[in-house]
Scaffold this motif. Structure first.
Motif, PDB file in Angstrom:
ATOM      1  N   TYR A  33       0.820  -1.199   0.000  1.00 46.91           N
ATOM      2  CA  TYR A  33       0.000   0.000   0.000  1.00 46.91           C
ATOM      3  C   TYR A  33       0.863   1.262   0.000  1.00 46.91           C
ATOM      4  O   TYR A  33       1.970   1.265   0.545  1.00 46.91           O
ATOM      5  CB  TYR A  33      -0.902   0.036   1.241  1.00 46.91           C
ATOM      6  CG  TYR A  33      -1.876  -1.116   1.325  1.00 46.91           C
ATOM      7  CD1 TYR A  33      -3.077  -1.094   0.630  1.00 46.91           C
ATOM      8  CD2 TYR A  33      -1.575  -2.230   2.115  1.00 46.91           C
ATOM      9  CE1 TYR A  33      -3.974  -2.142   0.715  1.00 46.91           C
ATOM     10  CE2 TYR A  33      -2.471  -3.285   2.200  1.00 46.91           C
ATOM     11  CZ  TYR A  33      -3.670  -3.243   1.505  1.00 46.91           C
ATOM     12  OH  TYR A  33      -4.542  -4.288   1.583  1.00 46.91           O
ATOM     13  N   ASP A  34       0.303   2.309  -0.556  1.00 45.01           N
ATOM     14  CA  ASP A  34       0.905   3.632  -0.478  1.00 45.01           C
ATOM     15  C   ASP A  34       0.026   4.470   0.436  1.00 45.01           C
ATOM     16  O   ASP A  34      -1.061   4.896   0.037  1.00 45.01           O
ATOM     17  CB  ASP A  34       0.990   4.269  -1.867  1.00 45.01           C
ATOM     18  CG  ASP A  34       1.654   5.641  -1.829  1.00 45.01           C
ATOM     19  OD1 ASP A  34       1.964   6.128  -0.722  1.00 45.01           O
ATOM     20  OD2 ASP A  34       1.842   6.239  -2.904  1.00 45.01           O
ATOM     21  N   GLU A  92      11.620   1.600  14.101  1.00 53.27           N
ATOM     22  CA  GLU A  92      11.764   1.310  12.674  1.00 53.27           C
ATOM     23  C   GLU A  92      13.061   1.902  12.124  1.00 53.27           C
ATOM     24  O   GLU A  92      13.683   1.323  11.230  1.00 53.27           O
ATOM     25  CB  GLU A  92      10.550   1.838  11.905  1.00 53.27           C
ATOM     26  CG  GLU A  92       9.338   0.913  12.046  1.00 53.27           C
ATOM     27  CD  GLU A  92       8.081   1.468  11.420  1.00 53.27           C
ATOM     28  OE1 GLU A  92       8.065   2.673  11.068  1.00 53.27           O
ATOM     29  OE2 GLU A  92       7.099   0.717  11.291  1.00 53.27           O
ATOM     30  N   MET A  93      13.492   3.033  12.669  1.00 50.27           N
ATOM     31  CA  MET A  93      14.771   3.602  12.245  1.00 50.27           C
ATOM     32  C   MET A  93      15.931   2.717  12.695  1.00 50.27           C
ATOM     33  O   MET A  93      16.903   2.519  11.957  1.00 50.27           O
ATOM     34  CB  MET A  93      14.920   5.021  12.795  1.00 50.27           C
ATOM     35  CG  MET A  93      13.915   6.011  12.208  1.00 50.27           C
ATOM     36  SD  MET A  93      14.088   7.682  12.845  1.00 50.27           S
ATOM     37  CE  MET A  93      15.588   8.195  11.991  1.00 50.27           C
ATOM     38  N   GLU A 123       9.351   0.062   5.747  1.00 53.34           N
ATOM     39  CA  GLU A 123       9.494   0.736   7.032  1.00 53.34           C
ATOM     40  C   GLU A 123       9.617   2.251   6.856  1.00 53.34           C
ATOM     41  O   GLU A 123       9.130   3.025   7.700  1.00 53.34           O
ATOM     42  CB  GLU A 123      10.706   0.188   7.799  1.00 53.34           C
ATOM     43  CG  GLU A 123      10.637  -1.291   8.147  1.00 53.34           C
ATOM     44  CD  GLU A 123       9.495  -1.657   9.088  1.00 53.34           C
ATOM     45  OE1 GLU A 123       8.657  -0.798   9.412  1.00 53.34           O
ATOM     46  OE2 GLU A 123       9.430  -2.836   9.491  1.00 53.34           O
ATOM     47  N   CYS A 124      10.255   2.683   5.789  1.00 50.42           N
ATOM     48  CA  CYS A 124      10.324   4.126   5.523  1.00 50.42           C
ATOM     49  C   CYS A 124       8.925   4.699   5.341  1.00 50.42           C
ATOM     50  O   CYS A 124       8.587   5.746   5.908  1.00 50.42           O
ATOM     51  CB  CYS A 124      11.170   4.396   4.276  1.00 50.42           C
ATOM     52  SG  CYS A 124      12.942   4.222   4.521  1.00 50.42           S
ATOM     53  N   ARG A 125       8.089   4.005   4.559  1.00 50.80           N
ATOM     54  CA  ARG A 125       6.724   4.469   4.342  1.00 50.80           C
ATOM     55  C   ARG A 125       5.919   4.446   5.634  1.00 50.80           C
ATOM     56  O   ARG A 125       5.123   5.347   5.905  1.00 50.80           O
ATOM     57  CB  ARG A 125       6.022   3.621   3.277  1.00 50.80           C
ATOM     58  CG  ARG A 125       6.564   3.799   1.873  1.00 50.80           C
ATOM     59  CD  ARG A 125       5.581   3.249   0.834  1.00 50.80           C
ATOM     60  NE  ARG A 125       5.183   1.874   1.122  1.00 50.80           N
ATOM     61  CZ  ARG A 125       5.878   0.804   0.762  1.00 50.80           C
ATOM     62  NH1 ARG A 125       7.019   0.946   0.101  1.00 50.80           N
ATOM     63  NH2 ARG A 125       5.446  -0.410   1.057  1.00 50.80           N
ATOM     64  N   MET A 129       4.094   7.522   7.486  1.00 53.50           N
ATOM     65  CA  MET A 129       2.663   7.373   7.749  1.00 53.50           C
ATOM     66  C   MET A 129       2.343   7.674   9.208  1.00 53.50           C
ATOM     67  O   MET A 129       1.408   8.435   9.517  1.00 53.50           O
ATOM     68  CB  MET A 129       2.236   5.944   7.391  1.00 53.50           C
ATOM     69  CG  MET A 129       0.794   5.605   7.719  1.00 53.50           C
ATOM     70  SD  MET A 129       0.382   3.896   7.207  1.00 53.50           S
ATOM     71  CE  MET A 129       1.265   2.931   8.461  1.00 53.50           C
ATOM     72  N   PHE A 130       3.112   7.108  10.133  1.00 57.56           N
ATOM     73  CA  PHE A 130       2.869   7.355  11.549  1.00 57.56           C
ATOM     74  C   PHE A 130       3.102   8.819  11.909  1.00 57.56           C
ATOM     75  O   PHE A 130       2.342   9.413  12.678  1.00 57.56           O
ATOM     76  CB  PHE A 130       3.776   6.459  12.401  1.00 57.56           C
ATOM     77  CG  PHE A 130       3.389   5.010  12.405  1.00 57.56           C
ATOM     78  CD1 PHE A 130       2.079   4.613  12.196  1.00 57.56           C
ATOM     79  CD2 PHE A 130       4.340   4.020  12.628  1.00 57.56           C
ATOM     80  CE1 PHE A 130       1.714   3.271  12.204  1.00 57.56           C
ATOM     81  CE2 PHE A 130       3.997   2.683  12.636  1.00 57.56           C
ATOM     82  CZ  PHE A 130       2.681   2.298  12.430  1.00 57.56           C
ATOM     83  N   ALA A 131       4.165   9.388  11.354  1.00 57.57           N
ATOM     84  CA  ALA A 131       4.466  10.790  11.641  1.00 57.57           C
ATOM     85  C   ALA A 131       3.331  11.691  11.155  1.00 57.57           C
ATOM     86  O   ALA A 131       2.922  12.638  11.847  1.00 57.57           O
ATOM     87  CB  ALA A 131       5.779  11.189  10.977  1.00 57.57           C
TER      88      ALA A 131
END
Length: 305
Positions: A33-34, A92-93, A123-125, A129-131
């Protein structure tokens, strides 16, 4: 047992491992997903929707929860979910750095290498998304305290093999169980339900990959290595889980922080929910031989067992 070639000549990497990685790559190609287009970021937030299912609030079932107004409960759960998302971004980072380091100079013709990079891209996406979700909810970033941040800096630099993937699995498994409830919660904000759905689908592949990597790295491992890896994974779990909900979320809801923290620590409902969210993880760690006595004592203190 047949092995596939790698640039580093790592022992124990089998055709079965490659098959798992290839299946995960195929899944990623078919079902990814995007968040930028899957989530309606412009939709207004309903004032009556929680940030997470009330049952997952750290204070649910306590005397303080019963004293709180509906508005305070809404505010608390939104700050709690954003604190958990902030912890997710932080870890994730760490995860991305550990996976990238693990794959350094590996054979890029292998499916394992390609899926590892696919996971990093996911994980980058997820972090973005969370931010964005926290920004939409108007909640500030909740950053781990300095000692925890420095301990994590050492972990991401030094952890390797099954220890690195064990730490990754702890964070992913516990959050997965929570988010499976959030994505179905009719009284939960649609933005949280949407981000949870995306994360659950894509993280299921990441968890399979982490389990496979742990199994692979532990083939032929002796008792000392298993003991050290089990203890290290349990310590990582303690750091991660103790950082998930920042105590300042209680101040944001207009609560007395000391009283709130005390009631959370004594909350039997909270302890039961932690055991529920940890059940799959603990089962796997037992199968992998990573539930030594010292590790079990730590998990018991965390109410994961």
């Amino acid at each position: 047992m047949a092995t596939t070639g790698t640039a580093t000549g790592r022992l124990g990497h089998t055709t079965a491992d490659e098959d798992v990685s290839q299946r995960l790559l195929d899944s990623a190609a078919q079902l990814s997903y995007d968040p930028a287009v899957e989530i309606d970021w412009d939709a207004p937030l309903s004032p009556d929707h929680y940030g997470l299912n009330p049952e997952w609030s750290t204070l649910y079932g306590t005397r303080l929860w019963r004293e709180m107004t509906h508005e305070q409960r809404i505010t608390l759960t939104r700050h709690e979910v954003c604190s958990i998302m902030s912890t997710g971004i932080w870890f994730e980072m760490i995860l991305q750095q550990m996976v990238l380091r693990d794959q350094y100079l590996k054979n890029h013709a292998n499916a394992e290498f390609r899926f590892a990079l696919t996971e990093i891209a996911d994980e980058c996406r997820h972090s973005i998304m969370f931010a964005r979700a926290c920004e939409k909810m108007g909640v500030p970033a909740y950053i781990p305290n300095r000692p925890v941040a420095e301990a994590a800096r050492a972990f991401k630099t030094l952890a390797a093999g099954e220890l690195a993937y064990g730490g990754i699995l702890v964070a992913e498994e516990v959050l997965d169980v929570m988010q499976r409830d959030w994505m179905r919660g009719e009284d939960v904000l649609p933005i949280v339900r949407g981000t949870s759905r995306i994360h659950v689908v894509e993280e299921s592949r990441h968890m399979k990959f982490a389990r496979q990597e742990i199994r692979e790295r532990l083939r032929g491992a002796g008792p000392v290595r298993r003991h050290n890896s089990a203890l290290g994974t349990a310590i990582a779990a303690a750091v991660i889980l103790s950082s998930m909900v920042n105590k300042q979320v209680y101040a944001a809801a207009g609560l007395n922080v000391e009283r709130a923290v005390a009631e959370v620590k004594a909350n039997p409902h909270r302890k039961a929910m932690m055991r529920t969210s940890s059940a799959h993880l603990i089962h796997f760690l037992g199968e992998a031989g990573l539930l030594t006595r010292p590790a079990v004592r730590i998990y018991q203190k965390l109410h994961m067992i």
